[in-house]
Design a protein around this motif. Structure first.
Motif, PDB file in Angstrom:
ATOM      1  N   HIS A  76      -7.708 -69.036  49.770  1.00  0.00           N
ATOM      2  CA  HIS A  76      -8.494 -69.496  50.918  1.00  0.00           C
ATOM      3  C   HIS A  76      -9.682 -68.572  51.169  1.00  0.00           C
ATOM      4  CE1 HIS A  76      -9.705 -70.579  54.952  1.00  0.00           C
ATOM      5  NE2 HIS A  76      -9.417 -69.346  55.357  1.00  0.00           N
ATOM      6  N   ARG A  77      -9.445 -67.275  51.164  1.00  0.00           N
ATOM      7  CA  ARG A  77     -10.529 -66.336  51.461  1.00  0.00           C
ATOM      8  C   ARG A  77     -11.590 -66.313  50.376  1.00  0.00           C
ATOM      9  NH1 ARG A  77      -6.876 -61.430  54.199  1.00  0.00           N
ATOM     10  NH2 ARG A  77      -6.471 -62.586  56.146  1.00  0.00           N
ATOM     11  N   GLU A  78     -11.199 -66.657  49.163  1.00  0.00           N
ATOM     12  CA  GLU A  78     -12.168 -66.750  48.072  1.00  0.00           C
ATOM     13  C   GLU A  78     -12.756 -68.155  47.959  1.00  0.00           C
ATOM     14  OE1 GLU A  78     -13.265 -64.226  46.305  1.00  0.00           O
ATOM     15  OE2 GLU A  78     -11.941 -62.848  47.394  1.00  0.00           O
ATOM     16  N   ARG A  79     -12.368 -69.042  48.890  1.00  0.00           N
ATOM     17  CA  ARG A  79     -12.813 -70.443  48.892  1.00  0.00           C
ATOM     18  C   ARG A  79     -12.509 -71.116  47.550  1.00  0.00           C
ATOM     19  NH1 ARG A  79     -12.494 -68.617  53.284  1.00  0.00           N
ATOM     20  NH2 ARG A  79     -14.090 -68.643  54.907  1.00  0.00           N
ATOM     21  N   GLU A  80     -11.283 -70.856  47.071  1.00  0.00           N
ATOM     22  CA  GLU A  80     -10.858 -71.378  45.773  1.00  0.00           C
ATOM     23  C   GLU A  80      -9.705 -72.368  45.889  1.00  0.00           C
ATOM     24  OE1 GLU A  80     -11.921 -70.642  42.554  1.00  0.00           O
ATOM     25  OE2 GLU A  80     -13.665 -69.702  43.477  1.00  0.00           O
ATOM     26  N   ASP A 132      -9.517 -65.493  59.412  1.00  0.00           N
ATOM     27  CA  ASP A 132      -9.286 -65.991  58.057  1.00  0.00           C
ATOM     28  C   ASP A 132      -7.829 -65.848  57.619  1.00  0.00           C
ATOM     29  OD1 ASP A 132     -11.099 -67.505  56.753  1.00  0.00           O
ATOM     30  OD2 ASP A 132     -11.840 -65.943  55.418  1.00  0.00           O
ATOM     31  N   ARG A 256      -6.846 -77.495  59.037  1.00  0.00           N
ATOM     32  CA  ARG A 256      -7.609 -78.007  57.892  1.00  0.00           C
ATOM     33  C   ARG A 256      -6.721 -79.037  57.194  1.00  0.00           C
ATOM     34  NH1 ARG A 256     -11.238 -73.771  56.369  1.00  0.00           N
ATOM     35  NH2 ARG A 256     -12.062 -72.925  58.349  1.00  0.00           N
TER      36      ARG A 256
END
Length: 267
Positions: A76-80, A132, A256
């Motif tokens: 999630h934090r790497e938007r992956e 986050d 989300r």
């Protein structure tokens, strides 16, 4: 061989130490059905680097709830998270796998490994906070004491002294319910303010909506659905799945919908 048949198998160090036999069996099942690259990280940094270098391989984690939560948090934090689904083969003590089993992951490691090869992807919601942090299953505010807290309980002598005091003069607060002064807002609507104490607030996301339950003392709980939840007040801690966070004075969680995919058995 297609990308679907290529796996990156990340084995959590706790799983290796706690149940090496189940790790070996799960590896055998996965390697028999796909081309599997095995990764054995020994630190959170190595764990994050392994996820970043997975390329087009499907990600499989061998471990418990904390390993699953760590994986989703990093992605999630790497938007992956949108790059592809992940799979979990549950390995750990029964008490460390409540979140995985609630999400539908088989309890048996062999069955779960076979589901990695033959299962289907289920899209799941994610609760994301304003720092986050993520929640996969249940959120509770304030946090309830965890296993480690229970291990640091009162000594034998303090227990005896408390018993003597109770026998001599019963403590009127013994049966008192602990309450907290929290301001709770759901989609901007005030559910409870600091002048109305609550016991706790519980949250679970389902179908793109956070199911919020406020538990007041000596009264039935009340429920509502919302996309965002903001809790503020004096310093409080909260339990997100297996992790206790805080203290904080304000935190906002947002749902989300269908944010990540988990491979589960087809039937």
């Amino acid at each position: 061989m297609s990308a679907h048949d290529q796996l990156l198998v990340v084995i959590d160090p706790v799983a290796r130490r706690s149940d090496g036999e189940s790790v070996r069996i799960a590896k055998d099942v996965l390697c028999a059905g796909a081309e599997a690259k095995i990764c054995l990280p020994d630190s959170p940094e190595e764990f994050s680097r392994a996820l970043a270098r997975r390329g087009s391989r499907r990600l499989v984690v061998l471990g418990d709830d904390r390993a699953l939560l760590r994986t989703v948090t990093v992605l999630h934090r790497e938007r992956e998270l949108a790059r592809g689904p992940l799979s979990l083969v549950p390995i750990g003590a029964p008490g460390s796998l409540h979140v995985a089993h609630a999400l539908g992951v088989p309890q048996n490691a062999v069955t779960a490994a076979r589901a990695v090869l033959d299962g289907v992807v289920r899209r799941l919601d994610l609760l994301v906070d304003d720092s986050d942090g993520v929640v996969l299953g249940d959120l509770r505010i304030p946090a309830v004491p965890g296993p480690t807290t229970a291990l640091t309980g009162p000594s034998v002598w303090s227990t005896c002294r408390s018993l003597v005091r109770t026998l001599v003069r019963p403590d009127p607060t013994h049966l008192a319910i602990r309450t907290h002064r929290l301001r709770v807002e759901a989609d901007g609507v005030l559910l409870s303010d600091v002048n109305a104490p609550v016991e706790w607030v519980s949250v679970r996301s389902l179908g793109g909506v956070a199911e919020v339950t406020v538990h007041p003392p000596f009264a039935p709980p009340f429920h509502t659905g919302a996309r965002t939840l903001t809790v503020s007040g004096p310093d409080f801690r909260y339990r997100a799945d297996t992790v206790v966070a805080g203290p904080v004075r304000r935190r906002t969680w947002t749902v989300r919908a269908d944010a990540w995919g988990l491979t589960l058995p087809a039937d």
